[in-house]
Design a protein around this motif. Structure first.
Motif, PDB file in Angstrom:
ATOM      1  N   ARG A  13     -17.428  48.632  20.453  1.00  0.00           N
ATOM      2  CA  ARG A  13     -18.575  48.778  21.353  1.00  0.00           C
ATOM      3  C   ARG A  13     -18.431  47.789  22.515  1.00  0.00           C
ATOM      4  O   ARG A  13     -18.043  46.646  22.325  1.00  0.00           O
ATOM      5  CB  ARG A  13     -19.877  48.504  20.602  1.00  0.00           C
ATOM      6  CG  ARG A  13     -21.161  48.870  21.337  1.00  0.00           C
ATOM      7  CD  ARG A  13     -21.311  50.353  21.546  1.00  0.00           C
ATOM      8  NE  ARG A  13     -21.160  51.119  20.304  1.00  0.00           N
ATOM      9  CZ  ARG A  13     -21.138  52.441  20.264  1.00  0.00           C
ATOM     10  NH1 ARG A  13     -21.223  53.146  21.378  1.00  0.00           N
ATOM     11  NH2 ARG A  13     -20.987  53.061  19.110  1.00  0.00           N
ATOM     12  N   ALA A  14     -18.745  48.239  23.705  1.00  0.00           N
ATOM     13  CA  ALA A  14     -18.658  47.370  24.876  1.00  0.00           C
ATOM     14  C   ALA A  14     -19.690  46.250  24.775  1.00  0.00           C
ATOM     15  O   ALA A  14     -20.808  46.473  24.299  1.00  0.00           O
ATOM     16  CB  ALA A  14     -18.905  48.183  26.145  1.00  0.00           C
ATOM     17  N   PRO A  15     -19.332  45.040  25.197  1.00  0.00           N
ATOM     18  CA  PRO A  15     -20.311  43.950  25.199  1.00  0.00           C
ATOM     19  C   PRO A  15     -21.552  44.353  25.992  1.00  0.00           C
ATOM     20  O   PRO A  15     -21.459  44.856  27.112  1.00  0.00           O
ATOM     21  CB  PRO A  15     -19.556  42.807  25.892  1.00  0.00           C
ATOM     22  CG  PRO A  15     -18.113  43.106  25.668  1.00  0.00           C
ATOM     23  CD  PRO A  15     -18.008  44.606  25.686  1.00  0.00           C
ATOM     24  N   GLY A  16     -22.719  44.165  25.376  1.00  0.00           N
ATOM     25  CA  GLY A  16     -23.978  44.493  26.039  1.00  0.00           C
ATOM     26  C   GLY A  16     -24.426  45.930  25.875  1.00  0.00           C
ATOM     27  O   GLY A  16     -25.584  46.256  26.171  1.00  0.00           O
ATOM     28  N   ALA A  17     -23.538  46.819  25.415  1.00  0.00           N
ATOM     29  CA  ALA A  17     -23.933  48.222  25.210  1.00  0.00           C
ATOM     30  C   ALA A  17     -24.743  48.326  23.923  1.00  0.00           C
ATOM     31  O   ALA A  17     -24.440  47.652  22.939  1.00  0.00           O
ATOM     32  CB  ALA A  17     -22.708  49.115  25.128  1.00  0.00           C
ATOM     33  N   ARG A  75     -14.933  50.013  24.447  1.00  0.00           N
ATOM     34  CA  ARG A  75     -13.806  49.338  25.065  1.00  0.00           C
ATOM     35  C   ARG A  75     -12.619  49.445  24.115  1.00  0.00           C
ATOM     36  O   ARG A  75     -12.787  49.482  22.901  1.00  0.00           O
ATOM     37  CB  ARG A  75     -14.118  47.853  25.336  1.00  0.00           C
ATOM     38  CG  ARG A  75     -15.205  47.631  26.367  1.00  0.00           C
ATOM     39  CD  ARG A  75     -14.776  48.073  27.741  1.00  0.00           C
ATOM     40  NE  ARG A  75     -15.783  47.818  28.768  1.00  0.00           N
ATOM     41  CZ  ARG A  75     -16.699  48.718  29.131  1.00  0.00           C
ATOM     42  NH1 ARG A  75     -16.764  49.911  28.553  1.00  0.00           N
ATOM     43  NH2 ARG A  75     -17.567  48.426  30.081  1.00  0.00           N
ATOM     44  N   PHE A  76     -11.429  49.491  24.694  1.00  0.00           N
ATOM     45  CA  PHE A  76     -10.224  49.426  23.871  1.00  0.00           C
ATOM     46  C   PHE A  76      -9.875  47.963  23.716  1.00  0.00           C
ATOM     47  O   PHE A  76      -9.724  47.240  24.705  1.00  0.00           O
ATOM     48  CB  PHE A  76      -9.065  50.185  24.514  1.00  0.00           C
ATOM     49  CG  PHE A  76      -7.846  50.211  23.649  1.00  0.00           C
ATOM     50  CD1 PHE A  76      -7.811  50.994  22.506  1.00  0.00           C
ATOM     51  CD2 PHE A  76      -6.747  49.421  23.955  1.00  0.00           C
ATOM     52  CE1 PHE A  76      -6.690  51.004  21.678  1.00  0.00           C
ATOM     53  CE2 PHE A  76      -5.625  49.430  23.132  1.00  0.00           C
ATOM     54  CZ  PHE A  76      -5.596  50.227  21.998  1.00  0.00           C
ATOM     55  N   GLU A  77      -9.755  47.514  22.467  1.00  0.00           N
ATOM     56  CA  GLU A  77      -9.552  46.103  22.174  1.00  0.00           C
ATOM     57  C   GLU A  77      -8.244  45.897  21.427  1.00  0.00           C
ATOM     58  O   GLU A  77      -7.912  46.652  20.506  1.00  0.00           O
ATOM     59  CB  GLU A  77     -10.694  45.576  21.305  1.00  0.00           C
ATOM     60  CG  GLU A  77     -10.525  44.117  20.869  1.00  0.00           C
ATOM     61  CD  GLU A  77     -11.530  43.703  19.820  1.00  0.00           C
ATOM     62  OE1 GLU A  77     -12.534  43.091  20.193  1.00  0.00           O
ATOM     63  OE2 GLU A  77     -11.322  44.023  18.621  1.00  0.00           O
ATOM     64  N   ILE A  78      -7.510  44.875  21.850  1.00  0.00           N
ATOM     65  CA  ILE A  78      -6.393  44.403  21.039  1.00  0.00           C
ATOM     66  C   ILE A  78      -6.657  42.950  20.681  1.00  0.00           C
ATOM     67  O   ILE A  78      -7.234  42.201  21.468  1.00  0.00           O
ATOM     68  CB  ILE A  78      -5.020  44.562  21.733  1.00  0.00           C
ATOM     69  CG1 ILE A  78      -4.895  43.640  22.953  1.00  0.00           C
ATOM     70  CG2 ILE A  78      -4.768  46.015  22.111  1.00  0.00           C
ATOM     71  CD1 ILE A  78      -3.477  43.616  23.540  1.00  0.00           C
ATOM     72  N   LEU A  79      -6.276  42.580  19.463  1.00  0.00           N
ATOM     73  CA  LEU A  79      -6.382  41.195  19.004  1.00  0.00           C
ATOM     74  C   LEU A  79      -4.986  40.582  19.057  1.00  0.00           C
ATOM     75  O   LEU A  79      -4.051  41.077  18.409  1.00  0.00           O
ATOM     76  CB  LEU A  79      -6.936  41.134  17.579  1.00  0.00           C
ATOM     77  CG  LEU A  79      -8.388  41.602  17.417  1.00  0.00           C
ATOM     78  CD1 LEU A  79      -8.815  41.492  15.954  1.00  0.00           C
ATOM     79  CD2 LEU A  79      -9.342  40.811  18.310  1.00  0.00           C
ATOM     80  N   ALA A  86     -11.232  38.768  28.413  1.00  0.00           N
ATOM     81  CA  ALA A  86     -10.401  38.129  27.395  1.00  0.00           C
ATOM     82  C   ALA A  86     -11.278  37.093  26.703  1.00  0.00           C
ATOM     83  O   ALA A  86     -11.857  36.221  27.360  1.00  0.00           O
ATOM     84  CB  ALA A  86      -9.176  37.475  28.020  1.00  0.00           C
ATOM     85  N   GLN A  87     -11.401  37.197  25.399  1.00  0.00           N
ATOM     86  CA  GLN A  87     -12.314  36.331  24.654  1.00  0.00           C
ATOM     87  C   GLN A  87     -11.580  35.665  23.501  1.00  0.00           C
ATOM     88  O   GLN A  87     -10.796  36.321  22.806  1.00  0.00           O
ATOM     89  CB  GLN A  87     -13.484  37.159  24.088  1.00  0.00           C
ATOM     90  CG  GLN A  87     -14.201  38.014  25.117  1.00  0.00           C
ATOM     91  CD  GLN A  87     -15.047  39.103  24.458  1.00  0.00           C
ATOM     92  OE1 GLN A  87     -15.029  39.284  23.248  1.00  0.00           O
ATOM     93  NE2 GLN A  87     -15.787  39.837  25.278  1.00  0.00           N
ATOM     94  N   CYS A 104      -7.418  33.814  17.598  1.00  0.00           N
ATOM     95  CA  CYS A 104      -6.711  34.848  18.351  1.00  0.00           C
ATOM     96  C   CYS A 104      -7.478  35.100  19.641  1.00  0.00           C
ATOM     97  O   CYS A 104      -8.510  34.483  19.914  1.00  0.00           O
ATOM     98  CB  CYS A 104      -6.577  36.131  17.529  1.00  0.00           C
ATOM     99  SG  CYS A 104      -8.145  36.920  17.113  1.00  0.00           S
ATOM    100  N   GLN A 105      -6.961  36.006  20.430  1.00  0.00           N
ATOM    101  CA  GLN A 105      -7.599  36.374  21.683  1.00  0.00           C
ATOM    102  C   GLN A 105      -7.862  37.876  21.665  1.00  0.00           C
ATOM    103  O   GLN A 105      -6.987  38.662  21.295  1.00  0.00           O
ATOM    104  CB  GLN A 105      -6.708  36.008  22.869  1.00  0.00           C
ATOM    105  CG  GLN A 105      -7.384  36.161  24.221  1.00  0.00           C
ATOM    106  CD  GLN A 105      -6.473  35.731  25.352  1.00  0.00           C
ATOM    107  OE1 GLN A 105      -5.276  36.016  25.327  1.00  0.00           O
ATOM    108  NE2 GLN A 105      -7.009  35.033  26.340  1.00  0.00           N
ATOM    109  N   ALA A 106      -9.071  38.266  22.051  1.00  0.00           N
ATOM    110  CA  ALA A 106      -9.429  39.681  22.138  1.00  0.00           C
ATOM    111  C   ALA A 106      -9.376  40.107  23.599  1.00  0.00           C
ATOM    112  O   ALA A 106     -10.069  39.530  24.445  1.00  0.00           O
ATOM    113  CB  ALA A 106     -10.828  39.903  21.571  1.00  0.00           C
ATOM    114  N   LEU A 107      -8.535  41.083  23.901  1.00  0.00           N
ATOM    115  CA  LEU A 107      -8.439  41.650  25.241  1.00  0.00           C
ATOM    116  C   LEU A 107      -9.111  43.018  25.229  1.00  0.00           C
ATOM    117  O   LEU A 107      -8.848  43.828  24.337  1.00  0.00           O
ATOM    118  CB  LEU A 107      -6.979  41.792  25.672  1.00  0.00           C
ATOM    119  CG  LEU A 107      -6.106  40.537  25.593  1.00  0.00           C
ATOM    120  CD1 LEU A 107      -4.699  40.850  26.075  1.00  0.00           C
ATOM    121  CD2 LEU A 107      -6.715  39.394  26.399  1.00  0.00           C
TER     122      LEU A 107
END
Length: 199
Positions: A121-125, A103-107, A79-80, A89-92
């Motif tokens: 894209r996944a963090p770090g990928a 990654r599947f992301e919702i804002l 969660a960012q 907002c928050q990104a999950l």
């Protein structure tokens, strides 16, 4: 003859991946077929997952989107905090086994509303190398990756829910530039069309 019994078990992460694929089948049926076989699911199984998903969305007792995703996918992997313009907002993010680098992301807005839901894209990928039209193959890139690679890109209205479009200019392998329009489903590139040459 009694009607066939509907599955009554929980809607699982596998079912959710089938929903993602179902939306992509209009553009890339061969890729979807391959992915469906990898998941070990029949055509009827994919159809049933989509039926149950639609029933959840349109039920009078439907959960809020964020709650629905947590119930299906579990607690998010991360969660960012995210700032978009003047809005916080928050990104999950949740993993998607079918696409390990995504990654599947919702804002999530401060009031709990979901502003956006798509694949990123996944963090770090490692991001794909996008330099020419030939690099824009189906499922190779996400909306934000194409927008960054061929800036300035202009958003286009999607043809259906969960679909997005981008208009931009890109060179082909010979260096000739073209006006392009890319279509995305759940944030993942599906196809790119060329409308003409650019000076």
């Amino acid at each position: 003859m009694p009607p066939a019994k509907r599955p009554t078990g929980p809607f699982t992460p596998l079912d959710f991946q089938l929903v993602l694929l179902r939306r992509m089948a209009d553009h890339n049926p061969e890729l979807v077929e391959t992915a469906r076989h990898e998941l070990g699911v029949s055509v009827a199984g994919m159809r049933e997952a989509n039926r149950r998903w639609q029933a959840m969305l349109h039920s009078p007792h439907a959960r809020a989107a964020a709650s629905r995703y947590r119930s299906i996918l579990g607690e998010p992997e991360s969660a960012q905090a995210r700032r978009i313009g003047d809005l916080d907002c928050q990104a999950l993010l949740w993993p998607v086994p079918l696409w390990p680098d995504l990654r599947f992301e919702i804002l999530l807005a401060p009031d709990g509303a979901v502003w956006n839901e798509w694949l990123v894209r996944a963090p770090g990928a490692p991001a794909p190398r996008l330099e020419t039209l030939e690099d824009l193959t189906p499922w190779s890139a996400t909306v934000d990756e194409v927008a960054r690679a061929f800036a300035p890109a202009r958003p286009l209205e999607g043809t259906a829910p969960t679909r997005w479009g981008l208009a931009f200019t890109a060179p082909d392998a010979s260096g000739e530039r073209h006006a392009c329009a890319a279509e995305f489903t759940w944030g993942l590139l599906q196809r790119t069309g060329v409308s003409g040459r650019q000076p």
